[in-house]
Design a protein around this motif. Sequence first.
Motif, PDB file in Angstrom:
ATOM      1  N   ASP A 195      -7.522  -8.090  12.873  1.00 48.73           N
ATOM      2  CA  ASP A 195      -6.685  -7.323  13.155  1.00 48.73           C
ATOM      3  C   ASP A 195      -5.085  -7.016  12.732  1.00 48.73           C
ATOM      4  OD1 ASP A 195      -5.604  -8.407  15.178  1.00 48.73           O
ATOM      5  OD2 ASP A 195      -7.682  -8.495  16.195  1.00 48.73           O
ATOM      6  N   SER A 196      -5.028  -5.546  13.712  1.00 49.53           N
ATOM      7  CA  SER A 196      -3.289  -6.201  13.270  1.00 49.53           C
ATOM      8  C   SER A 196      -2.062  -7.094  14.364  1.00 49.53           C
ATOM      9  CB  SER A 196      -2.287  -4.628  13.884  1.00 49.53           C
ATOM     10  OG  SER A 196      -3.289  -4.331  15.275  1.00 49.53           O
ATOM     11  N   TYR A 200      -1.749   3.179   6.770  1.00 52.69           N
ATOM     12  CA  TYR A 200      -2.231   2.146   8.086  1.00 52.69           C
ATOM     13  C   TYR A 200      -3.375   1.965   8.640  1.00 52.69           C
ATOM     14  CZ  TYR A 200       3.196   0.222   9.491  1.00 52.69           C
ATOM     15  OH  TYR A 200       3.889   0.063   9.134  1.00 52.69           O
ATOM     16  N   ARG A 201      -3.930   3.458   8.290  1.00 55.34           N
ATOM     17  CA  ARG A 201      -5.368   3.102   8.477  1.00 55.34           C
ATOM     18  C   ARG A 201      -5.938   2.663   7.372  1.00 55.34           C
ATOM     19  NH1 ARG A 201      -4.821   9.076   9.120  1.00 55.34           N
ATOM     20  NH2 ARG A 201      -4.919   9.508   7.032  1.00 55.34           N
ATOM     21  N   GLU A 202      -5.500   2.566   5.808  1.00 57.02           N
ATOM     22  CA  GLU A 202      -5.481   1.886   4.823  1.00 57.02           C
ATOM     23  C   GLU A 202      -5.772   0.200   5.232  1.00 57.02           C
ATOM     24  OE1 GLU A 202      -5.634   1.679  -0.439  1.00 57.02           O
ATOM     25  OE2 GLU A 202      -5.147   3.042   0.725  1.00 57.02           O
ATOM     26  N   LEU A 203      -4.407   0.007   5.506  1.00 55.49           N
ATOM     27  CA  LEU A 203      -4.259  -1.514   5.830  1.00 55.49           C
ATOM     28  C   LEU A 203      -5.081  -1.471   7.092  1.00 55.49           C
ATOM     29  CD1 LEU A 203      -0.922  -0.638   5.717  1.00 55.49           C
ATOM     30  CD2 LEU A 203      -1.973  -2.524   4.689  1.00 55.49           C
ATOM     31  N   ILE A 213       0.851  -1.660  -0.413  1.00 59.90           N
ATOM     32  CA  ILE A 213      -0.598  -0.127  -0.031  1.00 59.90           C
ATOM     33  C   ILE A 213       0.939   1.076   0.045  1.00 59.90           C
ATOM     34  CG2 ILE A 213      -1.528   0.830   1.835  1.00 59.90           C
ATOM     35  CD1 ILE A 213      -2.801  -1.502   0.567  1.00 59.90           C
ATOM     36  N   ALA A 214       1.171   2.108  -1.124  1.00 60.49           N
ATOM     37  CA  ALA A 214       1.570   2.988  -0.901  1.00 60.49           C
ATOM     38  C   ALA A 214       1.263   4.244  -0.775  1.00 60.49           C
ATOM     39  CB  ALA A 214       2.365   3.755  -2.400  1.00 60.49           C
ATOM     40  N   CYS A 215       1.442   4.885  -0.311  1.00 65.50           N
ATOM     41  CA  CYS A 215       0.844   6.544   0.490  1.00 65.50           C
ATOM     42  C   CYS A 215       1.725   7.528  -0.229  1.00 65.50           C
ATOM     43  CB  CYS A 215       0.751   5.880   1.605  1.00 65.50           C
ATOM     44  SG  CYS A 215      -0.414   4.802   2.075  1.00 65.50           S
ATOM     45  N   GLU A 216       0.876   8.840   0.041  1.00 59.79           N
ATOM     46  CA  GLU A 216       2.112   9.684   0.127  1.00 59.79           C
ATOM     47  C   GLU A 216       1.647  10.604   1.264  1.00 59.79           C
ATOM     48  OE1 GLU A 216      -0.791  12.094  -3.433  1.00 59.79           O
ATOM     49  OE2 GLU A 216       0.698  10.938  -3.626  1.00 59.79           O
ATOM     50  N   GLY A 217       2.125  11.935   1.195  1.00 55.93           N
ATOM     51  CA  GLY A 217       1.291  12.924   2.528  1.00 55.93           C
ATOM     52  C   GLY A 217       2.546  14.054   2.081  1.00 55.93           C
ATOM     53  N   ALA A 218       1.697  15.070   3.471  1.00 56.72           N
ATOM     54  CA  ALA A 218       2.939  15.986   3.560  1.00 56.72           C
ATOM     55  C   ALA A 218       3.728  15.878   4.079  1.00 56.72           C
ATOM     56  CB  ALA A 218       2.186  17.059   4.344  1.00 56.72           C
TER      57      ALA A 218
END
Length: 141
Positions: free
Chosen positions: A81-82, A68-71, A53-58
């Motif tokens: 669960d985790s 981690y929200r998406e996962l 799951i690839a993520c970007e952000g500020a």
Amino acid sequence: MRMHPLLLLGLLSAPALAADEAPLERHSLGSWEADIGYAGVVRDGDILHVSGIACEGADMQAAVQACYRELTGILRRFGADSSQVVKETLYTTDMDALIAAIPERKTFFADARYPAATWVQVARLYGPKHLLEVEWTVRLE
């Protein structure tokens, strides 16, 4: 009735044999997967293989939160669960920033039940703005 040779030798249990014969379930997380040629999640019996799951952000903190929200949402989709994450591989374009974001990452693992993990710094991820990509192997219970 013909019996599997490994079952006869005691090298394979009947439940393991049944799991081996179960078809793989492929689950899509988005339309882009077909364009690229992969499945977002593949279920093999009681094991989930979650593609990166690839993520970007500020910043890296925001990318960690997004990934981690998406996962976590993917886990919920499968009733998990985790604590059931067995193996985690993280790819990042900035290891120092990821190390600084460790406290944020740890909040997603209840009761400090962390998976085995490998962290790798890379020159670039699939999307040029991606800062982090997280891949999980999960055991369903």
